[in-house]
Design an enzyme around this catalytic site. Structure first.
Site, PDB file in Angstrom:
ATOM      1  N   ASP A 121      41.835  30.367   3.345  1.00  0.00           N
ATOM      2  CA  ASP A 121      41.225  30.578   4.537  1.00  0.00           C
ATOM      3  C   ASP A 121      42.483  30.906   5.514  1.00  0.00           C
ATOM      4  O   ASP A 121      42.359  31.600   6.412  1.00  0.00           O
ATOM      5  CB  ASP A 121      40.218  29.477   5.091  1.00  0.00           C
ATOM      6  CG  ASP A 121      38.691  29.835   4.364  1.00  0.00           C
ATOM      7  OD1 ASP A 121      38.669  30.693   3.626  1.00  0.00           O
ATOM      8  OD2 ASP A 121      38.176  29.031   4.747  1.00  0.00           O
ATOM      9  N   LEU A 138      30.598  36.791  14.416  1.00  0.00           N
ATOM     10  CA  LEU A 138      30.798  36.019  15.544  1.00  0.00           C
ATOM     11  C   LEU A 138      32.361  36.161  16.012  1.00  0.00           C
ATOM     12  O   LEU A 138      33.271  35.899  15.006  1.00  0.00           O
ATOM     13  CB  LEU A 138      30.690  34.631  15.290  1.00  0.00           C
ATOM     14  CG  LEU A 138      29.141  34.143  15.477  1.00  0.00           C
ATOM     15  CD1 LEU A 138      28.950  32.762  14.789  1.00  0.00           C
ATOM     16  CD2 LEU A 138      28.520  34.377  16.639  1.00  0.00           C
ATOM     17  N   LYS A 193      28.281  25.566  12.549  1.00  0.00           N
ATOM     18  CA  LYS A 193      28.565  26.871  11.607  1.00  0.00           C
ATOM     19  C   LYS A 193      28.497  26.646  10.270  1.00  0.00           C
ATOM     20  O   LYS A 193      29.335  25.974   9.730  1.00  0.00           O
ATOM     21  CB  LYS A 193      29.897  27.513  12.134  1.00  0.00           C
ATOM     22  CG  LYS A 193      30.478  28.742  11.584  1.00  0.00           C
ATOM     23  CD  LYS A 193      31.296  29.152  12.020  1.00  0.00           C
ATOM     24  CE  LYS A 193      31.607  30.779  12.023  1.00  0.00           C
ATOM     25  NZ  LYS A 193      31.445  31.216  10.574  1.00  0.00           N
ATOM     26  N   ARG A 206      24.103  40.323   4.791  1.00  0.00           N
ATOM     27  CA  ARG A 206      24.785  41.261   5.788  1.00  0.00           C
ATOM     28  C   ARG A 206      25.445  42.547   5.572  1.00  0.00           C
ATOM     29  O   ARG A 206      25.449  43.384   6.164  1.00  0.00           O
ATOM     30  CB  ARG A 206      25.656  40.234   6.508  1.00  0.00           C
ATOM     31  CG  ARG A 206      26.161  41.113   7.921  1.00  0.00           C
ATOM     32  CD  ARG A 206      27.069  40.118   8.687  1.00  0.00           C
ATOM     33  NE  ARG A 206      28.382  39.677   7.881  1.00  0.00           N
ATOM     34  CZ  ARG A 206      29.374  38.858   8.492  1.00  0.00           C
ATOM     35  NH1 ARG A 206      28.932  38.552   9.783  1.00  0.00           N
ATOM     36  NH2 ARG A 206      30.240  38.620   7.802  1.00  0.00           N
ATOM     37  N   GLU A 259      21.311  31.416   7.033  1.00  0.00           N
ATOM     38  CA  GLU A 259      22.399  31.347   6.348  1.00  0.00           C
ATOM     39  C   GLU A 259      21.822  30.575   5.308  1.00  0.00           C
ATOM     40  O   GLU A 259      21.055  29.690   5.116  1.00  0.00           O
ATOM     41  CB  GLU A 259      23.373  30.035   7.044  1.00  0.00           C
ATOM     42  CG  GLU A 259      24.814  30.433   6.685  1.00  0.00           C
ATOM     43  CD  GLU A 259      25.441  31.727   7.216  1.00  0.00           C
ATOM     44  OE1 GLU A 259      25.139  32.393   8.156  1.00  0.00           O
ATOM     45  OE2 GLU A 259      26.644  31.809   6.753  1.00  0.00           O
ATOM     46  N   LYS A 267      26.046  29.122  21.787  1.00  0.00           N
ATOM     47  CA  LYS A 267      25.243  30.300  22.297  1.00  0.00           C
ATOM     48  C   LYS A 267      24.707  30.000  23.654  1.00  0.00           C
ATOM     49  O   LYS A 267      24.084  28.845  23.674  1.00  0.00           O
ATOM     50  CB  LYS A 267      24.230  30.517  21.314  1.00  0.00           C
ATOM     51  CG  LYS A 267      24.509  30.693  20.054  1.00  0.00           C
ATOM     52  CD  LYS A 267      23.277  30.598  19.076  1.00  0.00           C
ATOM     53  CE  LYS A 267      23.867  30.789  17.534  1.00  0.00           C
ATOM     54  NZ  LYS A 267      23.049  30.635  16.503  1.00  0.00           N
ATOM     55  N   LYS A 291      36.037  26.700  15.252  1.00  0.00           N
ATOM     56  CA  LYS A 291      36.226  26.063  13.886  1.00  0.00           C
ATOM     57  C   LYS A 291      36.853  24.684  13.863  1.00  0.00           C
ATOM     58  O   LYS A 291      37.691  24.256  14.748  1.00  0.00           O
ATOM     59  CB  LYS A 291      36.984  26.996  12.925  1.00  0.00           C
ATOM     60  CG  LYS A 291      36.209  28.480  12.687  1.00  0.00           C
ATOM     61  CD  LYS A 291      36.082  28.593  11.184  1.00  0.00           C
ATOM     62  CE  LYS A 291      37.016  29.583  10.764  1.00  0.00           C
ATOM     63  NZ  LYS A 291      37.029  29.689   9.182  1.00  0.00           N
ATOM     64  N   CYS A 319      44.033   0.738 -19.713  1.00  0.00           N
ATOM     65  CA  CYS A 319      45.041  -0.013 -20.517  1.00  0.00           C
ATOM     66  C   CYS A 319      44.568  -1.175 -21.054  1.00  0.00           C
ATOM     67  O   CYS A 319      44.139  -2.156 -20.316  1.00  0.00           O
ATOM     68  CB  CYS A 319      46.209  -0.277 -19.648  1.00  0.00           C
ATOM     69  SG  CYS A 319      47.356  -1.406 -20.025  1.00  0.00           S
ATOM     70  N   CYS A 361      50.316  -6.466 -18.714  1.00  0.00           N
ATOM     71  CA  CYS A 361      50.802  -5.098 -18.160  1.00  0.00           C
ATOM     72  C   CYS A 361      51.308  -5.369 -16.698  1.00  0.00           C
ATOM     73  O   CYS A 361      50.566  -5.409 -15.729  1.00  0.00           O
ATOM     74  CB  CYS A 361      49.612  -3.904 -18.295  1.00  0.00           C
ATOM     75  SG  CYS A 361      50.094  -2.442 -17.543  1.00  0.00           S
TER      76      CYS A 361
END
Ligand code: IVH
Length: 665
Positions: free
Chosen positions: A36, A86, A118, A139, A176, A285, A309, A421, A427
Site C-alpha cells: 500500500d 474518498l 474506514k 463499485r 462495505e 463526514k 488513515k 528439543c 540444553c
C-alpha cells in the site's frame, strides 16, 4: 508555469502505466504486487506532477478515476448515483485543512462530524425496491460495476427483505463487504485457498461466478451511506437503517469539530487490534445531510467527507535468513530474519512463524518478499508471501530434526503443533531461557539479570538451575564480562530483594509449561501453599477455576520430576519466601481488582502490585468496567481517560498506604 521537460512527460507516462497496471491487478484480479505504501507513493508523485504541470492532466489519468474497469464475466450494472471515492488526509495538518475548508465553504464556526471506521473491504451498493433486495453491485469504476446480487444474497447479515417500517419505495445503500479476522484465519487454515490479507480474501470470495463458493466464505456487510439522503442527520439515518434490519457500525459517533475528530481517531487506533476486523483508518463526514448537499462533490469524491488513515499495520520486507529459536520449555520456534524496516516506531528485523506447520502452510522461503504484521504488542508475524515476487532459486525451509543449540533430538508428539528439543536442562538454550524467565519483571523481578548475562552464566557453567543464582559470590559476579564491582553489588542486592516474593510470582517464575500469570495466581489462591500444590493430584488440580486437564497434567508432571523438587527446596533454603496467601475471606483486599499506570515515586509498579496481591487483590493490565480502581502515578497516559470514562475510581500514590493498611502521620 514551469517548462515541461521530456523527463517529466516520460515520468508521468510511466507512473500512469504503473498505477493502471496495479489497479487492474488489485480491483480485477484480486492480486497485489506492491505494498500500500509503495502504491501511495506512486499516486502522490503523479498527483503532485499533475498539480505542478496542469497541462499534463487528462480525464483518462488514473487520478481522475475512482477504480478500475469491471470484470466482464459477471454482468455489469450502471450506478444511478455514481459511487465516489474518498479523499484522504495524510497528516493531522491535512485533516485540519479539511475542517477549515468545510467551515469556510459553509460560513460556520463549528461543525459536527459523524465518525466511523474506514473498513478495509469492498464497496458495494445494495438496492431495495418495495423493501426487497433486488440488486447488489460492486463499485467498479464508479459508474459501472459488476452485478453480484446472487453472491450478496448469500451473506447472512444482509437482509433480503427490510424489516417493517417507513422505508422509501426505492432505497439504495452503500456499504462495505469485509471478512472478520477469525473467519479469515479459519479459511486460510482450511487449505482451500490462501489469501494475502483480509481484503483480498473478501474480494476473492465476493467476486465469484459461483455464489455457492461465496456462501461458504465468512463475509459480513456494514452500511455507511445512502443513495439519496434527503435531510436530517447522517447518524439518525444510520440509526433508521439499523431499524430496517441493515447492519450499521456500532462504532459510529458524532463528534464536535476537528478536536473531536482527532480524539476519536486516537481512541479507535488504540483499540484497532481488538476489533476483530481490519480497519485502516477513520472516515469523518459532515453529520448534517443538508450541509453535505450544500458542499457537494468533486469529480471523484465528496467535499463533506475525509478519510484519515492509520499508520500501516502491515509492512513488506524480505526474508534474509530463517532460523529456529529454542524457548524455555524447549519449544522450537521458526523465526525469519528480515531486511530491517523502520515502522511502528521501532526497527523490525525479525518475525515469528509460530511453528513448523505455519512455515509449510505459508510456504515461506529465504529471499521471499513477505507481508509482516504486528497485532497489538506482540512480536511481528509473517502473514503471507507475495508469490509474484518470488525468485526461481528460493528453496523451501527445512525444519531441523536436531536441536540447533544442543543437538538433542527434536520430538513432536502426534497431534501437537509444537516441536520440542528433548535435551531438557542439558540444553543451554533452555537453561538461558529459564533463567531469563525466572528473573523477568513479572516473575521474581531480578533487576539487571538479562539475556546477555544469563548466556554468560550458562556458558561458563556457573549456573545449572535457577537455584544456583543465589549461591554465586560477589567475586564470581564481578568476574563476568561487562560487570564492574558496582554492578555486581547491585545484582546481589537485586537477588536479595527478589527473595521476598509472593506465591503467585514464585509459581509463575518456575516456568511450568502451560502456567502463565493468571493460572499461577489461581493456583496460589486455591491451595494457599506450595506443598499442597506439589502434592495435588491431577483431579484435585482440575478443581481450580480455569484449570483444565492439559494444565493440570503439566503442573502434576512438573512436580513429579525429582530434580524440580530439589530446585524448589534449594530456593527455599536460600531464603526465597512468601507470605501465606490469606484465605479469601480474611484478605483485606480480596475480590478487588486494580490497574496501575504511570510512574510511582516511592516504589516500582511491580512492587506495588506484589503488595496488593499479598493483600488478596488482583492486579490486571487493562482498564475495563470490571476494575475497582485505577492507581495513577506520573504521566498516566490513556488509561486514565478510559477509567474516567468508565466512572472507575482513581487513586494516587498518596492513597497507597491506606490501601496497604499502613498508618501514616
Ligand atoms: S463513505 C461517497 N464510509 O472507502 C463515498 N466509505 O477509499 C462515500 N469505506 O469507496 C464513502 N469505510 O468503499 C465511507 N465508513 C466508511 C467507509 C468507506 C470504508 C470505503 C468505501 C469507499 C472507499 C474510499
Amino acid at each position: 508555469m514551469p517548462a515541461i521537460s521530456d523527463t517529466v512527460v516520460e515520468r508521468v507516462r510511466v507512473l500512469r502505466q504503473q498505477i493502471d497496471r496495479h489497479n487492474q491487478l488489485y480491483y480485477v484480479l484480486n492480486q497485489t504486487a506492491i505494498s500500500d505504501a509503495e502504491y501511495d507513493r506512486l499516486w502522490v508523485e503523479l498527483q503532485d506532477l499533475e498539480r505542478d504541470f496542469p497541462s499534463l492532466a487528462t480525464p483518462a489519468s488514473p487520478t481522475q478515476r475512482v477504480g478500475a474497469t469491471p470484470h466482464t464475466a459477471l454482468g455489469s450494472v450502471s450506478h444511478t448515483v455514481p459511487m465516489l471515492s474518498l479523499d484522504k488526509a495524510r497528516t493531522e495538518l491535512e485533516l485540519r485543512a479539511f475542517d477549515q475548508q468545510v467551515r469556510d465553504l459553509l460560513g460556520v464556526s463549528d461543525v459536527a462530524y459523524a465518525a466511523e471506521p474506514k473498513w478495509d473491504g469492498l464497496a458495494v451498493s445494495l438496492r431495495y425496491e418495495g423493501g426487497e433486495l433486488v440488486r447488489a453491485a460492486t463499485r467498479g469504476d464508479g459508474y459501472t460495476g459488476e452485478d453480484i446480487t446472487q453472491n450478496v444474497r448469500t451473506i447472512p447479515t444482509v437482509p433480503l427483505r427490510l424489516r417493517r417500517g417507513a422505508w422509501p419505495t426505492v432505497l439504495e445503500v452503500l456499504g462495505e463487504v469485509y471478512m472478520p479476522r477469525a473467519g479469515f484465519e479459519v479459511l486460510n487454515r482450511s487449505g482451500e485457498k490462501t489469501f494475502v490479507n483480509l481484503r483480498n480474501a473478501a474480494a476473492g470470495s465476493l467476486r465469484q461466478l459461483d455464489p455457492g463458493v461465496t456462501a461458504r466464505r465468512p463475509l459480513r456487510v456494514v452500511c455507511h451511506g445512502i443513495g439519496s439522503a434527503g435531510e436530517g442527520a447522517y447518524s439518525t439515518l444510520m440509526h433508521q437503517m439499523a431499524q430496517w434490519g441493515l447492519p450499521v457500525s456500532s462504532e459510529l459517533a458524532v463528534v464536535s469539530g476537528v478536536e473531536g475528530c482527532l480524539a476519536y481517531y486516537q481512541a479507535l487506533q488504540e483499540r484497532r487490534t481488538e476489533l476483530g476486523y481490519d480497519v485502516d483508518g477513520v472516515v469523518f463526514k459532515v453529520n448534517d445531510v443538508l450541509l453535505q448537499t450544500r458542499l457537494g462533490c468533486t469529480r471523484t469524491a465528496p467535499r463533506w467527507a475525509r478519510a484519515y488513515k492509520f499508520p500501516a499495520e502491515e509492512v513488506w520486507s524480505v526474508v534474509e535468513h530463517m532460523e529456529v529459536q529454542v524457548g524455555r520449555t524447549g519449544a522450537l520456534t521458526p523465526v525469519a530474519r528480515l531486511r530491517p524496516v523502520f515502522v511502528w516506531g521501532v526497527t523490525v528485523s525479525h518475525a515469528t512463524l509460530h511453528n513448523e506447520d505455519e512455515v509449510r502452510r505459508k510456504d515461506v522461503r529465504i529471499g521471499d518478499t513477505v507481508v509482516v504484521r504486528r497485532a497489538g504488542d506482540v512480536i511481528p508475524e509473517i502473514v503471507s508471501v507475495i508469490q509474484a515476487r518470488r525468485g526461481t532459486d528460493a528453496a523451501p525451509f527445512v525444519f531441523p530434526t536436531r536441536c540447533p543449540v544442543c543437538g538433542a533430538e527434536v520430538v513432536r508428539p502426534a497431534g501437537e503443533a509444537v516441536a520440542r528439543c528433548s535435551g531438557g536442562l542439558i540444553c543451554p538454550a533452555q537453561r538461558v531461557a529459564a533463567l531469563c524467565h525466572f528473573a523477568s519483571r513479572r516473575a521474581l523481578d531480578i533487576q539487571g539479570l538479562g539475556e546477555k548475562l544469563a548466556e554468560q552464566l550458562v556458558e561458563k557453567g556457573l549456573v545449572q538451575t535457577v537455584a544456583d543464582l543465589y549461591d554465586l559470590t560477589l567475586t564470581q559476579w564481578a568476574g563476568l564480562e561487562r560487570m564492574g564491582n558496582q554492578s555486581a553489588r547491585n545484582l546481589m542486592e537485586a537477588l536479595a530483594r527478589s527473595k521476598t516474593t509472593t506465591l503467585d510470582r514464585f509459581l509463575y517464575a518456575l516456568g511450568i509449561r502451560e502456567v502463565g500469570e493468571a493460572t499461577a495466581s489461581a493456583l496460589a489462591r486455591s491451595f494457599g501453599d506450595l506443598m499442597a500444590i506439589r502434592e495435588a493430584s491431577v483431579e484435585t488440580l482440575q478443581q481450580v477455576p480455569d484449570v483444565g486437564p492439559v494444565v493440570a497434567e503439566a503442573v502434576a508432571s512438573f512436580f513429579r520430576e525429582e530434580h524440580h523438587c530439589t530446585v524448589l527446596e534449594r530456593l527455599q533454603k536460600a531464603g526465597v519466601t512468601w507470605p501465606t496467601p490469606r484465605k479469601a475471606e480474611a484478605a483485606p483486599l480480596a475480590g478487588k481488582i486494580f490497574v496501575i499506570t504511570g510512574t510511582l515515586s516511592s516504589m516500582t509498579r511491580e512492587e506495588a502490585k506484589t503488595r496488593l496481591q499479598t493483600l488478596g487483590a488482583k492486579v490486571v493490565g487493562s482498564v475495563s468496567a470490571t476494575i475497582d480502581a485505577l492507581i495513577v502515578g506520573e504521566n498516566p497516559g490513556s488509561k486514565l481517560e478510559k477509567a474516567r470514562a468508565l466512572g472507575r475510581s482513581i487513586l494516587t500514590e498518596e492513597d497507597l498506604p491506606g490501601l496497604f493498611g499502613i498508618e501514616t502521620g
